[in-house]
Design an enzyme around this catalytic site. Structure first.
Site, PDB file in Angstrom:
ATOM      1  N   HIS A 164     -40.365 -56.874  18.409  1.00  0.00           N
ATOM      2  CA  HIS A 164     -41.597 -57.603  18.110  1.00  0.00           C
ATOM      3  C   HIS A 164     -42.025 -57.373  16.671  1.00  0.00           C
ATOM      4  O   HIS A 164     -41.548 -56.465  16.003  1.00  0.00           O
ATOM      5  CB  HIS A 164     -42.735 -57.227  19.074  1.00  0.00           C
ATOM      6  CG  HIS A 164     -43.188 -55.811  18.964  1.00  0.00           C
ATOM      7  ND1 HIS A 164     -42.751 -54.819  19.814  1.00  0.00           N
ATOM      8  CD2 HIS A 164     -44.041 -55.202  18.105  1.00  0.00           C
ATOM      9  CE1 HIS A 164     -43.315 -53.670  19.481  1.00  0.00           C
ATOM     10  NE2 HIS A 164     -44.100 -53.874  18.440  1.00  0.00           N
ATOM     11  N   GLU A 175     -44.431 -69.913   8.561  1.00  0.00           N
ATOM     12  CA  GLU A 175     -43.555 -70.935   7.986  1.00  0.00           C
ATOM     13  C   GLU A 175     -42.878 -71.699   9.108  1.00  0.00           C
ATOM     14  O   GLU A 175     -42.387 -71.100  10.080  1.00  0.00           O
ATOM     15  CB  GLU A 175     -42.491 -70.288   7.105  1.00  0.00           C
ATOM     16  CG  GLU A 175     -41.552 -71.288   6.470  1.00  0.00           C
ATOM     17  CD  GLU A 175     -40.481 -70.647   5.611  1.00  0.00           C
ATOM     18  OE1 GLU A 175     -39.898 -71.356   4.788  1.00  0.00           O
ATOM     19  OE2 GLU A 175     -40.227 -69.427   5.757  1.00  0.00           O
ATOM     20  N   HIS A 218     -44.593 -63.666   5.748  1.00  0.00           N
ATOM     21  CA  HIS A 218     -44.937 -64.671   6.745  1.00  0.00           C
ATOM     22  C   HIS A 218     -44.078 -64.491   7.989  1.00  0.00           C
ATOM     23  O   HIS A 218     -43.099 -63.760   7.978  1.00  0.00           O
ATOM     24  CB  HIS A 218     -44.740 -66.087   6.189  1.00  0.00           C
ATOM     25  CG  HIS A 218     -43.338 -66.358   5.738  1.00  0.00           C
ATOM     26  ND1 HIS A 218     -42.926 -66.127   4.443  1.00  0.00           N
ATOM     27  CD2 HIS A 218     -42.256 -66.804   6.406  1.00  0.00           C
ATOM     28  CE1 HIS A 218     -41.639 -66.430   4.335  1.00  0.00           C
ATOM     29  NE2 HIS A 218     -41.203 -66.843   5.515  1.00  0.00           N
ATOM     30  N   GLU A 269     -46.774 -59.146  18.553  1.00  0.00           N
ATOM     31  CA  GLU A 269     -47.795 -58.249  19.105  1.00  0.00           C
ATOM     32  C   GLU A 269     -49.058 -58.416  18.278  1.00  0.00           C
ATOM     33  O   GLU A 269     -49.044 -58.203  17.064  1.00  0.00           O
ATOM     34  CB  GLU A 269     -47.333 -56.795  19.032  1.00  0.00           C
ATOM     35  CG  GLU A 269     -48.414 -55.799  19.421  1.00  0.00           C
ATOM     36  CD  GLU A 269     -48.028 -54.357  19.087  1.00  0.00           C
ATOM     37  OE1 GLU A 269     -48.961 -53.542  18.934  1.00  0.00           O
ATOM     38  OE2 GLU A 269     -46.831 -54.055  18.964  1.00  0.00           O
TER      39      GLU A 269
END
Length: 127
Positions: free
Chosen positions: A5, A122, A74, A56
């Site tokens: 994550h 993005e 990003h 998360e």
């Protein structure tokens, strides 16, 4: 090894969950509050954690906002049509900060949207 994550600290968990689920189409996979630590964790994504990398969201109850920092870049999401994705995201109340089009010095079609805390996402067009 595999990536499990990516974690973002958010100032308002409900607002962020609404953005990622209602605007970007992710789903809430699990959420747990830790009253002793005064924080809540919410895991969201496009598929189950056992086979997909997820996001998360960490909400520290006593912190309303964060500085984004200069090291953060990003999150990237693959989309079949970046132009259509931007239209759909705007119709759901999302903020497109760079309209779909070819990237500088290349031909890949990309766009950028911003979540309620200012984090950039993005969109990369992949057929």
């Amino acid at each position: 090894m595999r990536m499990l994550h990516v974690m973002l600290r958010v100032g308002n968990l409900e607002r962020s969950l609404a953005f990622y689920t209602e605007v970007l189409g992710m789903r809430l996979l699990r959420q747990q509050a830790y009253p002793e630590g005064r924080f809540t964790l919410a895991f969201i994504g496009y598929g189950d954690e056992d086979a997909n990398t997820v996001l998360e969201l960490t909400h520290n109850w006593d912190t309303a906002s964060y500085d984004l920092g200069t090291g953060y870049g990003h999150i990237a999401l693959a989309v079949p049509d970046a132009y259509a994705a931007c239209t759909e995201i705007k119709s759901r109340g999302g903020r497109v900060v760079r309209e779909a089009g070819p990237m500088k010095h290349g031909t890949t079609v990309i766009a950028f949207v911003e979540d309620p805390d200012g984090y950039k996402i993005e969109l990369i067009e992949r057929a």
